[in-house]
Design an enzyme around this catalytic site. Sequence first.
Site: not given
Ligand code: BDP
Length: 712
Positions: A410, A388, A416, A359, A383, A311
Amino acid sequence: MRFFLSAALTGLLLSLAATVFAADEDGYELWLRYRPLERAAQATVKAQARAIVIPGAATPTTEAALAELNRGLAGMLGQAPQKAARIGDGALLLATPERLPELAAVNSPLRADLAALGGGGYLLRQTRIQGHKVTLIAANSDIGLLYGAYAWLREAAIGAPARDVSSAPKLQLRLLNHWDNLDRTVERGYSGQSIWDWWALPDILDQHYTDYARANASLGINGTVLNNVNSKPEVLTAPFIAKAAAVADVLRPYGIKVYLSARFSTPLELHETATADPLSPEVRAWWQRKADEIYKSIPDFGGFLVKANSEGQPGPQDYQRNHAEGANMLAAAVAPHKGIVMWRAFVYAPKGSHRADDRARQAYEEFKPLDGAFAANVLVQVKNGAIDFQPREPFHPLFGAMAKTPLMMEFQITKEYLGYATDLAYLGTMFEETLESDTKSAGTVAQTLSGMAGVANIGSDRNWAGSHFDQANWYAYGRMAWDPQAKARNIAAEWAALTFGPDRRVADPIVDMMMISREAVVDYMTPLGLHHIMGTSHHHGPAPWVDNLERPDWNPVYYHRADRNGIGFDRTASGSNALEQYAPEIARQYADPRTTPQQLLLWFHHLPWDYAMPSGRTLWAELLARYDKGVADAKSLRTRWSALKPLIDARRYAEVDQRLARQIDNAVLWRDACIAYFQSVSGLPLPAGVQPPAHTLDYYKALRYPYSPGRG
Ligand code: BDP
C-alpha cells in the site's frame, strides 16, 4: 560562424514559436493529450496506421481501444484513419489468437511470445501478416489489446513508435484505493471533492468516470476501491450497491473491477444482526447473503478492503478473534464468486492496550504469528513502512516475513505528509526505493508482492490531482504496479514527454526537477530518519514540540526523542528492538549507527548531538546542513522551472510556478521551526554561517492551519 548564427536563430525562433503557439492547458487530458506530432514523426506514425483492423466481433473493450486509437491519431496526425475489415499494407492490426488464429498456429513466430504474455500482456511488432506489412498489437485477451493500444499510442506520442515491445504485468492486482466518503469529502484528498458523485448515481454518469477509466487503463490499473477505508455501513445497502454497480458498468470495458471498503460491524450497525462476531453463524450468513446480493448487481465485483481494529475501527478483536478469523469470514462470503479480501496491516492498538514502547512493532507482532492462517483469497495489505506514509521510511518488516501469505503493497499517492498538492514531490523515487529494498529473506520487496494498492490523489479538480506534477505520482504508481522493477527516472521521462511534449529541452530539465524533489522534501521536513513531527491531525507544517496528545504515539516528541543529550528513536536491542523484526543480516547491519544508511540514522538510533557524521560534521551540524539543503533544493526547483517559461504554455507555467513559490515558503518554515525547536532542546549554538530562524520558537508554536484540506 554563419552556421552558429543560424542555429542560434533557429533555436530562438523555435522558442518563440513555442511561446506563441503553446495554447493554455488545464491538465484535464492528463498524459493522454495527443498533440500534433512533428512532420517526420507524423509520417512514421501515419505509415503504421493507414487503417485500423480488429478482426472478429467488436466488444466494449475493443470499441474502447478503437475509440482511443482514433482519438490519439486524430490528435497527433490531424486526422484518424478508417477502420478496415481486411488486413492490408500499413494496417494497425489488433488481434488475439481467438480473433486471428494464425497468430497461435504452430509455425507462427509469435506463438511463444504470445504464450509468455499471460492474460493481460501485449506485444507490439512490425511484421507481416497474410503477406501484408502491418503494425501488430497482439494479446491473449481484449484487455491486453486495450493495454497494447495505449502502449502504442504512448510510443507514438513520444516519437518512438517502431520499437518491438513485449510487456506483461508482473502483479495481477493493481488497484487504486479511494479514501472517498459518501458525502464526497475525501480523507487526505487535496484535489477537490470525490469524483464519485454518490448522490447523482446511479442515474447520472459523469464523463469523468469514463476519462478516469481511460487514464487508469492506459497504465494497466485493473481495480479500484471506491470508498474510504474508514467505511460506513450504508455503502453496503441496496441503494449504494446500485450506485457502485453503475460505476462498475462504466469501468468494466476498461478492465477495471470495482471493490468496496467494508466496515466490519456493518450487519450489527444496520441492526440486522445482534453481533459482528466473525464466528457467529448469524453474522457469517449475513455476509454470505450480502455477497450474493452484491454479485447479482456486479457480477465481477472484486471484493472487500478492510481496516479493522485500527484507529478506532471495529474488528474481530472486539470479539477476542484475530485478524485471520475476521478476514476468513469475509473471504468465505466472497469465495464462491471468486472475490478477494484485502485485509490491512495498518493496525495500531486502541487506547489502553497499545505497546507504549514502539508503535512501529505492532503490525508485525499481530500478523507474523498468523502467517499461514489466512484463507487462500485473502491478501494482507501492508503500508510501505511501519509507521505511516512518512517522507521516508525503511521498508515494512512484514515484507519478506510472510512466506505463506500473499501481500499487497500500500503506497500513498496523495501527499498527506509531503506537502499536500502544493509541494512538488515526485514519488516515483520513493516507490522505487521501497520496492528495490532487499529483504534478505525473500529477495527485494517487489519480489514479495502479489499486488499493489495506491491511495489515490484523484479528485474533482480540473487537473484531477490538485497540481500538474501530482499527476506524475498517479502515473508512476500505475507504471510501477504493472512493473515493480521499473525505474523512476524512466517513468518520469515518459510522463514529462507525454505531459509537456517530447522536446528534450523541456522534458529533460523537468525530469531533473522531479528526481531531486522528494529528497528535497525529506531534507526540509524530516532529514536523517526523523519522522512524524508534523502538525497534529492535519499533518501539515512542522510541530516537533507537540507532547500533549492523548496517546504517546501521536506525539512528535515520542518519535524524535530529542533532549539535551541527543536525538533519535533507539530501535536497536538497547531500545525497542524493532530491528529484530528484520532479517538477521539487516538487523546486524542496522544495529550499528556506522553501518546504518545515513538517511535512516535517527529512525534506528538515538545519538548524541556531537556524534561524528561521515561528513566530518557533528550530528547537530549535519542536521542543520540538511535543513539548509532542503531549502536550497526547493529554491532550485523554482529556478529550474523559470528557465522553462518560454517553452511551456502560460497557464500551466503559472500554476506550477505559484506552487513552487509556496513550496519555498513551506521549506523555510519547516527549516526555521525545526531548527528553533531542536536548538531549544539541544541548547547548542548555531555554527558560523548558519542563518538563525526568522522568528522565535513561540511564533512557530502559535501557527495554526484552520480549515486545512483533506480532513474528510
Ligand atoms: C493515516 C491517515 C488516516 C488514515 C490512516 C489509514 O492519517 O487518515 O485513515 O492513515 O491508513 O495516514 O487508515
